[in-house]
Design an enzyme around this catalytic site. Structure first.
Site, mmCIF file in Angstrom:
data_model
loop_
_atom_site.group_PDB
_atom_site.id
_atom_site.type_symbol
_atom_site.label_atom_id
_atom_site.label_comp_id
_atom_site.label_asym_id
_atom_site.label_seq_id
_atom_site.Cartn_x
_atom_site.Cartn_y
_atom_site.Cartn_z
ATOM 1 N N LYS A 199 3.375 -5.819 -46.897
ATOM 2 C CA LYS A 199 4.607 -4.940 -47.207
ATOM 3 C C LYS A 199 4.187 -3.914 -48.164
ATOM 4 C CE LYS A 199 6.795 -8.045 -50.388
ATOM 5 N NZ LYS A 199 7.910 -9.171 -50.331
ATOM 6 N N TYR A 216 3.382 13.117 -76.303
ATOM 7 C CA TYR A 216 4.700 13.355 -76.626
ATOM 8 C C TYR A 216 5.376 12.399 -77.460
ATOM 9 C CZ TYR A 216 4.209 16.184 -72.283
ATOM 10 O OH TYR A 216 4.099 16.949 -71.193
HETATM 11 C C1 LIG Z 1 7.144 -10.517 -50.465
HETATM 12 C C2 LIG Z 1 7.376 -11.621 -49.488
HETATM 13 C C3 LIG Z 1 6.580 -12.640 -49.487
HETATM 14 C C4 LIG Z 1 5.225 -12.592 -50.153
HETATM 15 O O1 LIG Z 1 5.522 -13.058 -51.664
HETATM 16 P P1 LIG Z 1 4.287 -13.362 -52.577
HETATM 17 O O2 LIG Z 1 4.839 -14.016 -53.890
HETATM 18 O O3 LIG Z 1 3.918 -11.858 -52.892
HETATM 19 O O4 LIG Z 1 3.425 -14.365 -51.836
HETATM 20 C C5 LIG Z 1 6.937 -13.677 -48.651
HETATM 21 N N1 LIG Z 1 8.305 -13.624 -48.133
HETATM 22 C C6 LIG Z 1 8.928 -12.881 -48.350
HETATM 23 C C7 LIG Z 1 10.294 -12.784 -47.710
HETATM 24 C C8 LIG Z 1 8.660 -11.593 -49.103
HETATM 25 O O5 LIG Z 1 9.776 -10.723 -49.194
#
Ligand SMILES: *Cc1c(COP(=O)(O)O)cnc(C)c1O
Length: 411
Positions: A43, A275
């Site tokens: 993702k 800044y």
């Molecule tokens: C992002 C996500 C994961 C992966 O989590 P990690 O801690 O990065 O391994 C697994 N399941 C769901 C539903 C997620 O949203």
């Protein structure tokens, strides 16, 4: 591998993505999770690493499943030719359910509204939808509450009996797996077993039952079930200090973020820097300008704190991180324009890690890698399929990136 290209072949900044490290991490995670299948969570453009190349590399290393949050992310992977089991879980009314059915996605269903929409799409498509029922076992985010579970399970069974859907999975997600020993972990596991047993008692026969993210995959064997969903660990970054360092976990960081020093200049004592003048030179010194900023994902919260390896020596962000650049006080360190500044990487050369930046920014390392912006070209090494490649466009969006980003030096 052409060392000139991989270490010098960029002008302003780049994120090097080591797909060999990613494949190694997948192998390590698979070895640590016994017989469970592995879902490569890609993702948000693979946490900033590039969804398609990472999904492909993970598949090569034996990831049976690929997972995304939104259906759009999953559909983009399908359109690019990624086949095999592909799941997505963050749906909103309106779908795209029909596209999801046609693409053979595993679609998460957390409530009655979603089931109704996916059933309608499957009827229209004339083929069953693959759905996975999500249980809220205590996270309090997405997923079906235990009190609403019998209604959802009954409706899903009925839809399955009618041929509209196939319930391929029952799954859930932890709230505190990154804090091993947290009391909620045991409670969630118990609730998951209970909700799963109820669904199976009602005739649901899931292909996969799963609840483990990276920290649970690494620390909690009883949470592995049929499948573990690993994101951050696959990118070689530790889920939390409590779980261990990447090195302790046998994981190798995949992303190295570097920039080229844009300007080096002497300034007198008492000179304000960037800044707000939150940093003022204590004595006559040399400043180095690093041409990346918060638009590139360098956290503004790391102002005055972020660590950078410049020309082989560790320095600290002096003053505020601006949109496109920040400054380091080089002191007596002799550095030339064009020298490499490594913000984070595996740490082999003494450079900081994403975890170091997380600490300096009061955030988690997930955010550090994920937020690296589209203006930073990704440069892939360790590909199985040919010479190293630079992206001419930012991964994922097609947004033009620095056109010089991948150009090898001409002299
Ligand atoms: C992002 C996500 C994961 C992966 O989590 P990690 O801690 O990065 O391994 C697994 N399941 C769901 C539903 C997620 O949203």
């Amino acid at each position: 591998m052409n060392d000139t290209v991989t270490t010098s072949g960029f002008s302003r900044a780049r994120a090097e993505i080591d797909l060999g490290a990613l494949r190694g991490n997948v192998a390590t995670l698979r070895a640590r999770t016994g017989g469970a299948a592995l879902m490569a969570v890609v993702k948000s453009d693979a946490y900033g690493h590039g969804a398609l190349p990472c999904a492909r590399a993970a598949r090569e290393a034996g990831a049976a499943w690929v997972g995304t949050a939104t259906p759009w992310e999953a559909l983009a992977l399908r359109a690019a030719g990624l086949d095999g089991p592909l799941m997505c879980w963050l749906w909103t009314p309106g779908g795209p359910w029909r596209e999801g059915v046609d693409a053979g996605l595993d679609m998460s269903v957390s409530g009655m509204w979603a089931l109704a929409e996916v059933v309608a799409a499957a009827r229209e498509a004339g083929r069953p939808a693959r759905i996975q029922l999500k249980a809220d076992t205590g996270l309090g985010r997405n997923g079906c509450q235990p009190g609403d579970w019998p209604e959802l399970v009954a409706a899903a069974r009925a839809a399955e009996a009618s041929g509209a859907v196939r319930v391929t999975g029952v799954w859930s997600h932890f709230a505190c797996a990154d804090e091993p020993g947290h009391p909620s972990i045991r409670l969630q596991l118990d609730m998951f077993r209970e909700m799963l047993a109820y669904a199976e008692g009602q005739g649901i026969e899931p292909e996969v039952r799963h609840i483990a993210n990276s920290p649970a995959a690494l620390t909690l064997p009883e949470a592995h079930f049929d499948l573990v969903r690993t994101g951050i660990a696959m990118y070689g970054v530790s889920p939390s200090p409590e779980v261990g360092t990447a090195r302790e976990l046998g994981l190798r960081p995949v992303m190295t973020l570097s920039a080229r020093v844009a300007l080096v200049k002497g300034v007198p004592a008492g000179h304000g820097v960037s800044y707000g003048h939150t940093y003022v030179t204590g004595e006559e010194t040399t400043l180095g300008l690093i041409p990346v900023g918060y638009a590139d994902g360098v956290p503004r919260h790391a102002s005055g704190r972020g660590p950078v390896l410049v020309g082989g020596e560790l320095h600290t962000v002096a003053g505020r991180v601006a949109m496109d650049q920040f400054v380091v006080d080089l002191g007596r360190h002799k550095v030339q324009e064009g020298a490499e500044a490594v913000l984070f990487g595996p740490g082999d050369r003494g450079e900081p890690t994403a975890e170091d930046w997380a600490r300096a920014s009061d955030t988690i390392a997930y955010e550090i890698v994920t937020r690296i912006g589209q203006r930073v070209p990704r440069h892939y090494v360790g590909t199985d399929t040919g010479p190293d490649t630079d992206t001419d466009t930012g991964p994922g969006t097609g947004t033009p990136a620095d056109p010089n980003g991948g150009t090898p030096p001409s002299a």
